[in-house]
Design an enzyme around this catalytic site. Structure first.
Site, PDB file in Angstrom:
ATOM      1  N   CYS A 109       9.513  -6.720   3.914  1.00 28.72           N
ATOM      2  CA  CYS A 109      10.252  -7.338   2.813  1.00 28.72           C
ATOM      3  C   CYS A 109       9.554  -7.061   1.485  1.00 28.72           C
ATOM      4  CB  CYS A 109      10.374  -8.836   3.032  1.00 28.72           C
ATOM      5  SG  CYS A 109      11.250  -9.312   4.542  1.00 28.72           S
ATOM      6  N   ASP A 512     -25.225 -20.567 -10.916  1.00 29.66           N
ATOM      7  CA  ASP A 512     -24.935 -21.053 -12.267  1.00 29.66           C
ATOM      8  C   ASP A 512     -26.109 -21.918 -12.713  1.00 29.66           C
ATOM      9  OD1 ASP A 512     -23.417 -21.629 -14.584  1.00 29.66           O
ATOM     10  OD2 ASP A 512     -22.844 -23.552 -13.705  1.00 29.66           O
TER      11      ASP A 512
END
Length: 821
Positions: A109, A512
């Protein structure tokens, strides 16, 4: 899908009575049920896309025959109000939108939609994800209208919807309800059939059950097991059929053969006499359905958390009229060029430029840094940031999909759409394994059909059961469950089991800074007296007297020095500069050195703050973000495990360098945007590195989504936690070092389990194929093999309770963390 079958070749619907429409496809005339299917089939064939019919796994959806009569439905999508809400401008001429497509069932599809649209004039890019039904469409708006492209997709039978932040919620609700119904039916059916099975087993052991009662219990078991298989087991049966049609056998194939074969054999034995396996069928369906339900729930939470970041903007804004008055309008009514007033304590509704006033803004949504940013006239304000101190007027420049916060959400979606190499490799291995099982079962059945047809069914069933991937499938998840349970007790919650394997093989760690290595809370690193008239303690108490009137994060650093006997008066804050007031007849100012005309004179990355008394600087405070306890020792432990450490932060170079030096990390990078972090991650992955990312903020979500394995701090943002593979519930890096050790131990147990399962199959398969193993013996052997791998995995829960978590620091067992849900 032929004329003889009376079905439309395109959609599978019944052919109408009378003359049949036909279309030549690949040299063969095929029947069509209506003008819509005929038009779409001609479009596919004339476009050279006939391969679609070879690779599709289900019939195509029936096109909407009324589309041509409802052009206004699609023309409405060309209105400016719709475009501003759902469409992002990539450049002056290129636009981008995210679509949700109905009736997407397989890769064929998505292939058809991409091939049809990419040839259309004005389309630059179209990518359809068959797993989610979402598509990213990029086109040149000056050449093609959006309505034309949406109409084109709808004509193929895949109705498109422009996707906004709230659009996925109804779809998720429907999917969850359907899955929950299947789970309830399977659970209730399993409990009932197990009760009947216990009675039957007891009767067989003592040989004292009346034949009519046994027949009744067998019949009721059949009645209960049937809806469990045909309703709750539908996803597995449908998945197996789709895999076989696409010639890509997956794990649904042997699972469906096992439960389907056991069910068919049980029905046969119900009428002819013999062993029944309805209890095994219902139990297998229930456990598989439970696993699928939990996986779906995790996927939904992640997707909804992604939408939450887009919904961080306010619902309304205060627009300034031409008469200078303000009116409250919905966010969707704002346009570029509008002037809005943003009072203190409210959120900026769009990206823009400040035209009046000055204030400080909490921009941690984008930067991840907790220090507010000061902005004044002619400077930029960012959508989603919180105005902290005073009212400002802003000229809106970008709204909706064009804001920076929307850009972070798109970055996150793209990072998540890329499948890691590990998942692709697992798919290939699973396909090979399943294919081998099917071939062996087929060969065995063919042989016994020639030799002894009456023995074919029990022998083939024995082969399927004995080679059923129960032990192989249990070898990994049982060890993962035991390993993740042990990690949860240590403070590391695993959200996606597959991440444990990647963590065990990881060799590079990106951290971080703010909120990860530090506590996102300023503390006074040192005090420098600039005059002998005041000592350090006096300066700290006088500064604290001023800061008690401020909500600025810097004020928190002086909270512990507050003295109830000192009260400042006439206190005034100056956005981005400092604070001033009166204390015991003296005029005090506390703020940035430049505001007070003093040199910063700091080289260690700290934040300098100067105290001035009666226009004379008396002390300099150097503030630093407070490192997390045991962070340095935790990083040392991670290095001992062979991980290469790196810090990637959006903070200033001085602050990052100072922390990296303190933590013993040589490789660090500062002033990094979410895009920079993701680019760095991709660069490391292209070098063959297996990267772990640890972060805590919304700005870390894109790189967390793209990492091989991502870890979020328990104190971080909801979005970061939703996208992470693992969660440090106690926000202690020491738990990560323990997690790496446990992940590697878990993988050793998994290898042991897989080796046992493989040896068991190598021994049991020839015996079953030779007719020496009855189905009940195969089931018993399969159960024993499964119990063995479960018992081996259970050792992980008891292993090394007193393992040193931090290098050189022996710790006892961690208490079970309390996690809010």
């Amino acid at each position: 899908m032929s004329d003889a079958a009376g079905q439309c070749y395109h959609c599978g619907e019944a052919l109408p009575k009378g003359p049949v429409r036909r279309v030549m496809i690949a040299g063969v005339e095929q029947p069509m049920c209506c003008a819509g299917c005929e038009a779409v089939a001609r479009l596919i064939d004339e476009g050279g896309l006939g391969e679609f019919y070879r690779f599709r796994s289900e019939y195509a959806p029936t096109p909407d025959a009324q589309l041509a009569a409802h052009d206004d439905e699609w023309n409405a999508y060309d209105r400016d109000s719709v475009l501003e809400s759902y469409v992002r401008q990539v450049s002056d001429s290129t636009s981008e939108a995210v679509l949700l497509l109905e009736n997407i069932t397989c890769a064929a599809c998505s292939w058809l939609i991409e091939r049809v649209l990419i040839d259309d004039e004005g389309v630059d890019h179209i990518q359809v994800n068959p797993a989610t039904g979402r598509a990213i469409l990029r086109w040149r708006a000056d050449e093609t209208a959006l309505s034309t492209l949406l109409r084109r997709i709808a004509q193929l039978g895949y109705r498109p919807h422009l996707l906004g932040a709230d659009q996925a919620v109804p779809m998720f609700t429907r999917e969850r309800r359907a899955a929950l119904k299947r789970l309830i039916v399977a659970g209730l059916g399993m409990m009932q059939v197990m009760m009947y099975a216990v009675a039957l087993y007891a009767g067989a052991i003592y040989d004292d059950m009346d034949a009519d009662i046994a027949l009744f219990l067998r019949g009721v078991s059949l009645l209960v097991a049937t809806p469990v298989l045909l309703y709750s087991g539908t996803p597995f049966l449908r998945g197996a059929w789709r895999d076989l049609r696409a010639r890509r056998p997956g794990m649904d194939v042997p699972v469906s053969l096992a439960i389907g074969g056991a069910y068919v054999a049980s029905v046969y034995h119900f009428f002819t006499g013999g062993e029944i396996y309805f209890d095994s069928v219902t139990m297998f369906v229930f456990f598989l359905t439970t696993a699928r339900f939990l996986e779906m729930s995790s996927r939904h939470r992640a997707a909804l958390a992604t939408g939450d970041s887009a919904r961080a903007l306010p619902a309304t804004a205060r627009r300034i009229t031409t008469h200078g008055e303000t009116e409250t309008v919905a966010l969707a009514e704002l346009r570029a060029g509008d002037h809005v007033r943003v009072p203190a304590g409210t959120i900026v509704p769009g990206d823009g430029r400040i035209i009046a006033g000055e204030s400080t803004f909490d921009e941690s949504l984008l930067s991840g840094e907790f220090m507010p940013a000061a902005h004044g006239t002619a400077e930029n304000a960012i959508a989603g940031s919180l105005n902290l101190t005073s009212s400002v007027d802003i000229e809106i420049e970008r709204i909706g999909q064009n804001t920076l916060v929307a850009g972070i959400v798109r970055l996150l979606e793209r990072a998540q759409s890329e499948r890691p190499r590990l998942a692709l490799l697992a798919d290939r291995i699973a396909g090979i394994f399943v294919s081998a099982v099917l071939v062996l079962a087929t060969v065995t059945g063919f042989y016994w059909w020639q030799v002894a047809p009456e023995q074919t069914l029990p022998i083939v069933l024995a082969v399927l059961v004995v080679t059923c991937p129960c032990a192989l499938s249990l070898a990994t998840p049982t060890a993962f469950v035991a390993g993740t349970a042990s990690l949860a007790r240590r403070g590391l919650l695993v959200a996606r089991a597959g991440s444990l394997q990647t963590l065990a093989n990881a060799d590079h760690l990106i951290l971080d800074k703010t909120g990860t290595l530090t506590q996102a809370r300023l503390g006074i690193e040192r005090v420098e007296c600039l005059t002998p008239d005041y000592d350090r303690d006096t300066c700290r108490r006088m500064a604290a007297a001023l800061q008690t009137h401020s909500a600025h994060p810097i004020a928190q650093a002086f909270r512990d020095d507050a003295d109830d006997t000192l009260t400042a008066t006439d206190v005034h804050e100056h956005a981005g500069q400092g604070i001033e007031g009166s204390l015991e007849g003296h005029h005090l100012r506390l703020g940035q050195p430049a505001w007070l005309g003093v040199s910063e004179n700091t080289t260690d990355g700290g934040t300098p703050v100067v105290l001035e008394i009666d226009a004379r600087p008396v002390a300099r405070f150097v503030l630093q973000d407070t490192p997390r306890p045991q962070a340095e020792a935790s990083l040392a432990a991670l290095r001992e495990l062979g991980l290469t450490l790196e810090i990637a932060s959006g903070d200033s170079p001085g602050a990052v360098e100072a922390l990296a030096r303190r933590m013993g990390v040589d490789d660090w990078r500062a002033r990094m945007t979410p895009e920079d972090k993701l680019a760095r991650l991709r660069a490391l992955q292209s070098e063959g590195k297996r990267v772990v990312m640890v972060g805590d903020g919304i700005n870390d979500a894109p790189v967390l989504g793209g990492a091989d394995v991502s870890v979020a701090m328990g104190s971080g943002s909801v979005l970061a936690q939703a996208q992470a593979d693992m969660l440090l519930t106690r926000a202690q890096l020491a738990d990560l070092a323990s997690g790496v050790r446990m992940a590697r131990r878990t993988m050793r147990v998994i290898h042991q389990n897989l080796a046992w399962a493989a040896c068991y199959n190598l021994v049991a398969l020839p015996l079953a194929a030779g007719g020496l193993v009855q189905p009940w013996m195969a089931a018993l052997g399969m159960s024993a093999s499964s119990l063995l791998v479960v018992a081996n995995a259970a050792r992980l829960a008891r292993a090394d309770h007193y393992e040193p978590i931090v290098a050189g620091t022996p710790l006892g067992p961690s208490p079970t963390p309390v996690v809010s849900t």
